[in-house]
Design an enzyme around this catalytic site. Structure first.
Site, mmCIF file in Angstrom:
data_model
loop_
_atom_site.group_PDB
_atom_site.id
_atom_site.type_symbol
_atom_site.label_atom_id
_atom_site.label_comp_id
_atom_site.label_asym_id
_atom_site.label_seq_id
_atom_site.Cartn_x
_atom_site.Cartn_y
_atom_site.Cartn_z
ATOM 1 N N TYR A 142 5.530 -2.362 1.441
ATOM 2 C CA TYR A 142 5.225 -3.628 2.114
ATOM 3 C C TYR A 142 6.395 -4.130 2.962
ATOM 4 O O TYR A 142 6.235 -5.051 3.758
ATOM 5 C CB TYR A 142 4.833 -4.710 1.101
ATOM 6 C CG TYR A 142 3.467 -4.498 0.467
ATOM 7 C CD1 TYR A 142 2.719 -3.362 0.740
ATOM 8 C CD2 TYR A 142 2.924 -5.444 -0.393
ATOM 9 C CE1 TYR A 142 1.481 -3.162 0.163
ATOM 10 C CE2 TYR A 142 1.682 -5.244 -0.983
ATOM 11 C CZ TYR A 142 0.967 -4.107 -0.693
ATOM 12 O OH TYR A 142 -0.267 -3.914 -1.271
ATOM 13 N N LYS A 192 3.527 7.751 -8.547
ATOM 14 C CA LYS A 192 2.861 8.997 -8.160
ATOM 15 C C LYS A 192 3.939 10.053 -7.966
ATOM 16 O O LYS A 192 4.144 10.568 -6.849
ATOM 17 C CB LYS A 192 2.036 8.777 -6.883
ATOM 18 C CG LYS A 192 0.744 8.001 -7.112
ATOM 19 C CD LYS A 192 -0.349 8.820 -7.783
ATOM 20 C CE LYS A 192 -0.929 9.836 -6.822
ATOM 21 N NZ LYS A 192 -1.974 10.687 -7.492
#
Ligand code: IPM
Ligand code: MG
Length: 367
Positions: A142, A192
């Site tokens: 972000y 991940k």
């Protein structure tokens, strides 16, 4: 000694109406518990844009840096959808988070007994649920550079960058372990690492920090599996720590387990200030809900529970926080419901201020 200070930023949509009820609660603590706060109010989001042409005025930003805690309602609405990205209401919120360096975002997902039937999951899967998501809030995709929409050959390309330094991961992880020490001593870290280098580093740093907390049981999950486990068996978790993007998604998912977004508070914490309190902003997880704004239908509980988090994390008033949480639990157990909490059996929902009345009455009865 002066009273602790709170800056209230009601924002847009239902923000002002739910915040009105929180202000009643704050006043109650001053009057009945000898716990007075210096409260000031200012604009954020679309409301600030309307007044100043920016979603957060520099003076408001400066004031937010000075106070002991910021309490924010909600930002955004359809009137602002077509604004340039740089002045969208959400940019005001992101600026507060970034400039106050509020790296640790605490999002509890707690299922109130009285509302276990509201979950989209089966009651026995969610009854008694009490988990805490710690979302890293000031870095990651972000905020990472480069970002933008660029020309490349004969088409455009949209770019965002996932970027985490070791120290950014470390401080978020540490806050999760500290919390776990005060809870059920379990941390599950989600990333991940199977496809992202930032995930590999995340896992490595969280593991390293975990060595400082031998009592805490640390596990790791890929974030997609984490999403699945959250809806399969959410009670396996105590504290979940994850990055900004995954935390945004997983916390919405966890929120819905509890039945209503109108019930969930959050705390965003940064480094300690000179007075020992952390930089802090508290806000409900729900948005500005423009479809019901101004109608007195909104549920003020998430915003009130956000103030309870302020009592606990900024003002060291854990007992008074529990008093407010218990009062809320009690009115729910007694059947008080705003429109978002109405079941198929129907009935007349309470208005925002009537829910406020009920909670204040329960607070009165608690002393
Ligand atoms: C949240 C919201 C915000 C975010 C938006 C409003 C910028 O979704 O607090 O989860 O993406 O962080
Ligand atoms: Mg979100």
């Amino acid at each position: 000694m002066s009273n602790p200070s709170i800056l209230i930023l009601p924002g847009d949509g239902i923000g002002p109406e739910v915040m009105d009820q929180v202000i009643r609660v704050i006043d109650w603590y001053g009057a009945k518990r000898d716990l007075a706060f210096d409260v000031s109010t200012d604009l954020v989001g679309g409301a600030a844009y309307d007044a100043h042409g920016v979603p957060l005025h520099d003076d408001t930003m400066a004031r937010a840096q000075e106070v002991d805690a910021v309490l924010l309602g909600a930002v955004g609405g359809p009137a602002y959808d077509d604004l340039d990205f740089s002045v969208k209401p959400e940019r005001g919120l992101l600026r507060l988070r970034k400039e106050m360096d509020l790296f640790s975002n605490l999002r509890p997902a707690q299922c109130f007994d009285a509302l276990a039937d509201f979950s989209s999951l089966k009651k026995d899967i969610v009854a008694g649920l009490d988990i805490m998501i710690v979302r890293e809030l000031t870095s990651g995709v972000y905020f990472g550079e480069p970002r933008g929409i660029f020309e490349e050959g004969n088409e455009r390309v949209g770019i965002n960058t996932q970027r985490y330094t070791e120290s950014e991961i470390e401080r978020a992880a540490r806050s999760a372990f500290e919390l776990a020490m005060r809870r059920n001593k379990k941390v599950c870290s989600m990333e991940k690492a199977n496809v992202m280098e930032s995930g590999i580093l995340w896992r490595e740093v969280v593991t390293r920090v975990g060595a400082d907390y031998p009592e805490v049981e640390l596990s790791h999950m890929y974030a997609d599996n984490g999403a699945m486990q959250l809806v399969r068996a959410p009670k396996q978790f105590d504290v979940i720590v994850t990055d900004n993007l995954f935390g945004d998604i997983l916390s919405d998912c966890a929120a819905m387990l509890t039945g209503s977004l109108g019930m969930l508070p959050s705390a965003s914490l940064g480094a300690p200030m000179a007075n020992g309190r952390p930089k802090a902003m508290y806000e409900p997880v729900h948005g500005s809900a423009p479809d019901i704004a101004g109608q007195g239908k909104a549920n003020p509980i998430a915003c009130m529970l956000s103030f309870a988090m302020a009592l606990r994390y900024s003002f060291d008033q854990g007992d008074e926080a529990a008093r407010l949480e218990t009062a809320i639990e009690k009115v729910l157990a007694d059947g008080a419901r705003t429109a978002d909490l109405m079941g198929p059996e129907g009935g007349t929902p309470l208005s925002t201020s009537e829910m406020g009345d009920a909670i204040l009455a329960a607070l009165d009865a608690s002393v």
